[in-house]
Write a protein that holds these residues in place. Structure first.
Motif, mmCIF file in Angstrom:
data_model
loop_
_atom_site.group_PDB
_atom_site.id
_atom_site.type_symbol
_atom_site.label_atom_id
_atom_site.label_comp_id
_atom_site.label_asym_id
_atom_site.label_seq_id
_atom_site.Cartn_x
_atom_site.Cartn_y
_atom_site.Cartn_z
ATOM 1 N N ALA A 108 0.844 -1.206 0.000
ATOM 2 C CA ALA A 108 0.000 0.000 0.000
ATOM 3 C C ALA A 108 0.880 1.258 0.000
ATOM 4 N N GLU A 111 0.356 3.849 2.940
ATOM 5 C CA GLU A 111 0.837 3.297 4.213
ATOM 6 C C GLU A 111 2.374 3.262 4.221
ATOM 7 N N SER A 112 2.951 2.992 3.053
ATOM 8 C CA SER A 112 4.421 2.896 2.991
ATOM 9 C C SER A 112 5.062 4.239 3.334
ATOM 10 N N SER A 114 3.794 6.531 5.342
ATOM 11 C CA SER A 114 3.699 6.835 6.778
ATOM 12 C C SER A 114 4.439 5.814 7.645
ATOM 13 N N SER A 115 4.750 4.634 7.104
ATOM 14 C CA SER A 115 5.450 3.610 7.911
ATOM 15 C C SER A 115 6.677 3.067 7.186
ATOM 16 N N TYR A 119 7.855 -0.909 6.198
ATOM 17 C CA TYR A 119 7.932 -1.354 4.800
ATOM 18 C C TYR A 119 9.338 -1.853 4.441
ATOM 19 N N TYR A 171 7.227 2.602 -0.890
ATOM 20 C CA TYR A 171 6.986 1.267 -1.443
ATOM 21 C C TYR A 171 7.888 1.025 -2.653
ATOM 22 N N ASN A 220 -8.072 0.646 -1.716
ATOM 23 C CA ASN A 220 -7.442 1.839 -2.303
ATOM 24 C C ASN A 220 -7.410 1.758 -3.814
#
Ligand code: NAD
Ligand code: UFG
Length: 361
Positions: A108, A111-112, A114-115, A119, A171, A220
């Motif tokens: 995702a 998400e990548s 923010s994290s 990842y 990502y 998404n």
């Protein structure tokens, strides 16, 4: 049409029958590829921690294939970062594992961003742990799930494998990093056989509608959103941007049916096993792009349903247009995509209609 007939339509018979490890085999692309590999008489061990999937997908794969020898598909719940789990899978079968298809990872984009630590841990450290285990068990053949996302915003179209690798999100950075790691490995030891398959936009589902994409939470990606809108689970599709420099102002992508993608993996594996050790890097796409509005219209027509939509602002990180040049895969693998956009729509719709909550029924 009988299930067996439907299956035999698309499944390529690989020349070699091997014992394979499939990481992330319960996921979307992994489960469809497991089906194609089993149909081609390979024996599989799947390693998956089900963080974005369910064991049901593989149960359904067994049913679709009509698998009588349940030893042909062994499933281990575990993590690619865990040396213990990896030892378990490499020691599970009586025959040594000859090759790995590595799907396990997180995908995702938002998400990548923010994290990033998470990842890089799953996608890069996970792959490093897997390669370490492969090396210690003398298994040196790997097909890796790379992504067109590593091209970022392409300067020219269609995108060839020589186009600039310039990811615009975390990502994509992890996919580019794994490709570099694989390149370093091949440079250090020329007995490695490696394929980095850069997928464009995988969509669709098995034609039976029995297995498909089952995203956790709110989806998404375009196709899962469209099918959920058509089913009434989401009010309307929000189209991200109507002012892109494209014909109708909406963004263009190269959508590829997941069964064509699965077949591409069989062909790539066969080539790696047949030829001298090498590093293959190739695009898997159709070479044709469709705008979001074209996809909506095609879906409405093919499936006979309405997809209400509104055009809103662009989504951060999106690009106007990505279209693959699939010439290399066509030439090297003798692979051609066969499914049309209509088939991608119809099969996604069959899957969603029959499984409104994915694998959670
Ligand atoms: P998916 O999420 O459906 O499948 C990934 C699988 O890996 C899941 O079953 C998940 O549970 C498993 N997994 C995740 N972390 C794991 C870990 N640490 N240990 C063991 N298993 C783990 O995704 P997908 O669409 O099938 O994608 C498969 C691969 O292809 C991914 O590597 C993805 O980055 C890549 N890819 C996907 C797309 C796409 O749009 N679907 C495009 C390009 C590349
Ligand atoms: N889109 C919308 N509304 C939505 C969802 C998507 O308008 O609700 C649009 C996007 O803006 C984009 C197109 O539909 O223009 C396709 O979007 P997706 O999210 O389905 O796919 P992406 O091209 O953004 O990315 C996908 C995967 C990535 C992968 C990449 C290339 O999500 O993981 O394809 O393979 F890297």
């Amino acid at each position: 049409m009988m299930v067996e007939e439907r299956l035999s339509l698309r499944v390529h018979s690989c020349r070699f029958m091997s014992q394979l490890l499939v990481t992330g085999g319960a996921g979307f692309v992994g489960s469809h590829t497991c089906l194609a590999l089993l149909q081609a008489n390979h024996r599989l061990v799947v390693l998956d921690n089900y963080v974005n999937s369910s064991a049901d997908s593989l149960e359904r794969v067994c049913d679709l294939v009509g698998l009588k020898d349940r030893d042909a598909l062994k499933v281990v719940q575990g993590d690619v970062r865990s040396p213990d789990d990896l030892n378990r899978v490499f020691q599970l079968s009586d025959k040594p594992i000859e090759a790995v298809l590595h799907f396990a990872g997180l995908k995702a984009v938002g998400e990548s961003i923010s994290s990033p630590l998470h990842y890089w841990d799953i996608n890069v450290t996970g792959t490093r742990c897997l390669l370490q285990a492969m090396q210690s068990y003398g298994c040196k053949t790997i097909v890796f799930s790379s992504s067109a996302t590593l091209y970022g915003s392409p300067k020219t179209l269609p995108i060839t494998e020589n186009s600039l690798v310039d990811p615009t999100n975390t990502y994509g950075n992890t996919k580019a990093a794994v490709e570099r790691l694989l390149r370093d490995l091949v440079a250090s030891e020329d007995s490695w056989r490696v394929a980095c398959l850069r997928y464009f936009n995988p969509v669709g589902a098995h034609p039976s509608g029995t297995i498909g994409e089952s995203p956790q939470g709110i989806p998404n990606n375009l196709f899962p959103v469209i099918t959920k809108v058509a089913l009434g689970q989401i009010d309307k599709l929000k189209i991200f941007g109507g002012d892109w420099p494209t014909e109708d102002g909406t963004a263009v992508r190269d959508y590829i049916h997941v069964m064509d993608l699965a077949e591409g993996h069989c062909f790539a594996l066969e080539l790696l096993q047949r030829e001298d050790p090498q590093l293959l890097v190739m695009n898997l796409g159709t070479g044709t792009g469709y705008s979001v509005l074209e996809v909506v219209k095609a879906f409405e027509k093919a499936c006979g349903v309405n997809v209400p939509y509104e055009i809103i602002n662009r989504r951060p990180g999106d690009v106007a247009c990505t279209i693959a040049d699939p010439t290399l895969a066509q030439k090297k693998l003798g692979w051609r995509t066969k499914f049309s956009l209509d088939a991608m729509c119809l099969h996604s719709w069959s899957w969603q209609k029959d499984n409104p909550n994915g694998y959670i029924n």
